[in-house]
Design an enzyme around this catalytic site. Structure first.
Site, short mmCIF file in Angstrom:
data_model
loop_
_atom_site.label_atom_id
_atom_site.label_comp_id
_atom_site.label_asym_id
_atom_site.label_seq_id
_atom_site.Cartn_x
_atom_site.Cartn_y
_atom_site.Cartn_z
N GLU A 121 12.57 0.58 17.61
CA GLU A 121 11.34 1.36 16.48
C GLU A 121 12.83 2.64 16.20
O GLU A 121 13.85 2.11 16.66
CB GLU A 121 10.80 2.37 16.69
CG GLU A 121 9.20 2.36 17.93
CD GLU A 121 7.89 2.72 18.15
OE1 GLU A 121 8.41 3.87 18.19
OE2 GLU A 121 6.97 2.18 18.40
N HIS A 240 5.43 12.67 10.14
CA HIS A 240 5.75 10.87 10.52
C HIS A 240 5.90 10.53 8.32
O HIS A 240 4.93 10.17 7.18
CB HIS A 240 3.97 10.05 10.63
CG HIS A 240 4.98 8.40 11.49
ND1 HIS A 240 4.50 7.87 10.03
CD2 HIS A 240 4.60 7.96 12.48
CE1 HIS A 240 4.54 6.63 11.37
NE2 HIS A 240 4.42 6.84 12.50
N ARG A 286 13.40 10.04 11.98
CA ARG A 286 12.55 10.15 10.87
C ARG A 286 12.39 11.74 10.31
O ARG A 286 11.71 11.28 8.95
CB ARG A 286 11.10 10.81 12.40
CG ARG A 286 10.68 9.47 12.99
CD ARG A 286 9.34 9.76 13.75
NE ARG A 286 8.27 8.52 14.28
CZ ARG A 286 7.71 8.70 14.87
NH1 ARG A 286 6.91 9.89 15.56
NH2 ARG A 286 7.20 7.32 15.70
N ARG A 380 11.43 14.61 17.53
CA ARG A 380 11.92 13.50 18.67
C ARG A 380 12.45 12.31 17.91
O ARG A 380 11.53 11.63 16.77
CB ARG A 380 10.21 13.61 19.11
CG ARG A 380 9.57 12.52 20.02
CD ARG A 380 8.86 12.99 19.76
NE ARG A 380 7.28 12.84 18.73
CZ ARG A 380 7.18 11.16 18.63
NH1 ARG A 380 6.76 10.87 19.51
NH2 ARG A 380 6.22 11.23 17.62
#
Length: 535
Positions: A121, A240, A286, A380
């Protein structure tokens, strides 16, 4: 067997855990055979963000990988304020926690050689994400742990109740005040204990667009703050980049693992826009991807996830959860692009805890998303949240097991919040809209000041405890964001678009400090266009 209201109110030598997500369930199991009372707002498996997690758990289980490399990746994306010792400690405890989950019956994916299968990821330097059926890790983990919890005799399970206040005496926890979930006319009840663990989840539902369940509205954070707990890093909210925009609340999630398998981001014109924004393009951290998607939408070009070439007909098999969400909305992701937008997804901030999960309030521990350990910093790393939850749940259990808990104090004669009404839907909608517009992906000083004033007024005026808790947490987030006059990680201010080296430190605040900030801004008039929170 689930207990009911008639045997709920009593003093107990049990450890009381509030929250039925991953951190709460894992901590309860790790404490066995010590008596535990587990309070869950919804039936186990429902209402917990961890049950919705698609990505999986990050763990250096593959050959050539290491906890040190995992920790380095965590630090690299954390905006310069990750607690490096915490990050390394969590990475080193990943493998034993994965083995615990396997022992509890979690069916992690394996390769043809019988080894744990791992995916990659964003911002990970190696394939280290352990999955269940591609995108079903969260649901599978919660299902497995729920089954074990239900058959563990030392765990007294109480479903359908929410915490609304901590009981304290001389700065130490003496119990929790509870109310039946959704029954705003019900009389609250109290349970006495000097060892309380908060695993109440995050704050995503404070925002108009979120991937989190309705229960994730920041109540645990507000309750702890009102009891005097130090709150860490509340301004850092992760959005997100790829929530599926099909008119649902919460919005379905298109897991980051799709981009790990080669899916790309395009606008309505078919242009791949992330290549110009970061060398890693769709696999950038992100916060960068979220702002890229936000910019395309703000410019009127729209944003879409395109997995047609990367996955095509394999989409349904590889990512059945996302596929089902798309099909339900009339989209075939094998042949069509998926409309997306950033959505509130994870809170890096929370109740400040030490390496053992202890808060600043004696007798209160916190684990999972309601806590802030320092592992995530300002942003994160993907799939670190479930790992942090199980690592700290185990640490909390060890800490409680190793200390003598005093007998519970006598329950107070007066309820902390004797009355509460149902939250006003219009006011709640305005709060969520303001969080998205003023305290969202892109922020600025004037908008944050407006939000601070509005949330402070609502916190003081709300008659519903649920709405007051939402306003309290919103106030903590907004004041910390207003105070941090720079951009760092997931906190981006267009009026201060660069980071300030002198501010490369974590935020530590309290509710009283947030209220002082609000008071300092009270003399500034609201813009004429601003609507009051309460009509």
């Amino acid at each position: 067997m689930t207990s009911n209201i008639h045997n709920l109110t009593r003093s107990t030598d049990d450890v009381v855990i509030v929250g039925g997500g991953l951190a709460g369930l894992f901590c309860a199991l790790k404490l066995a055979p010590r008596p535990v009372t587990l309070i869950a707002a919804a039936p186990l498996g429902l209402g917990a963000s961890s049950a919705w997690a698609q990505g999986g758990i990050a763990a250096a289980v593959a050959e050539g990988d290491s906890p040190e490399a995992h920790s380095a990746d965590t630090i690299a994306v954390g905006g310069g304020i990750v607690d490096e010792a915490v990050a390394l400690g969590i990475a080193r405890e990943a493998v034993p926690r994965i083995h615990d989950l396997l022992a509890y019956g979690v069916p992690f994916d394996h390769d043809l050689e019988g080894k744990l299968a791992v995916g990659r990821e964003a911002a990970h330097s190696a394939r280290r994400i352990v999955h269940v059926r591609g995108d079903g890790a969260g649901a599978a983990i919660i299902a497995a742990l729920s089954e074990v919890v239900r058959r563990t005799p030392s765990i007294r399970l109480i479903e359908g109740f929410v915490a609304e206040a901590l009981l304290t005496e001389d700065g130490a926890v003496t119990g929790v005040q509870l109310r039946e979930a959704g029954n705003f006319s019900a009389r609250p009840t109290m349970i006495a204990s000097r060892a309380v663990v908060f695993a109440t989840g995050g704050i995503g539902h404070l925002y108009a667009v979120t991937t989190n369940p309705t229960e994730a509205a920041g109540s645990g954070l507000a309750i702890a703050a009102r009891a005097g707990a130090v709150i860490a890093d509340p301004e850092f909210v992760q959005f997100h980049p790829t929530a599926i925009m099909v008119g649902r609340d919460p919005a379905p999630l298109a897991t980051e693992a799709l981009r790990g398998e080669g899916a790309i981001l395009i606008n309505a014109g078919g242009d791949r826009f992330m290549t110009a924004r970061h060398p890693l393009a769709e696999l950038a951290p992100r916060d960068i991807v979220a702002r890229g998607v936000f910019a395309e939408i703000a410019a009127g070009r729209g944003a879409f996830l395109d997995a047609r070439e990367a996955l095509g007909a394999r989409f349904a098999e590889k990512f059945p959860t996302v596929h089902a969400s798309c099909i339900a909305a009339g989209i075939d992701p094998a042949t069509q692009t998926i409309p997306i937008a950033p959505a509130a997804h994870y809170h890096m901030g929370g109740v400040a805890v030490d390496a053992r999960g202890r808060s600043s309030v004696d007798g209160l521990w916190a684990g999972g998303e309601v806590s802030s350990t320092g592992a995530h910093g300002a942003n994160r790393l993907a799939s670190n949240s479930l790992l942090e939850a199980v690592v700290y749940a185990a640490r909390i259990a060890d800490d409680i097991a190793g200390r003598a808990i005093p007998s519970p104090a006598r329950l107070p004669d007066v309820l902390v919040t004797p009355r509460s009404g149902a939250p006003d839907a219009v006011t709640m909608k305005r709060l969520r809209a303001m969080m998205s517009s003023q305290v969202g992906v892109v922020r600025d000083g004037d908008g944050l000041a407006e939000a601070v004033r509005s949330f402070a007024a609502l916190e003081g005026a709300a008659t519903s405890i649920a709405l007051r808790n939402m306003a309290t947490t919103a106030l903590l987030v907004a004041t910390a964001a207003w105070t941090r006059r720079e951009s760092r990680g997931a906190h981006f201010r267009i009026d201060r678009p660069t980071d300030a080296p002198s501010l490369a430190q974590r935020t530590m605040t309290t509710l009283s400090a947030a209220r002082e900030v609000a008071e300092s801004l009270a003399d500034h008039l609201l813009p004429r266009t601003a609507q009051p929170m309460i009509a």
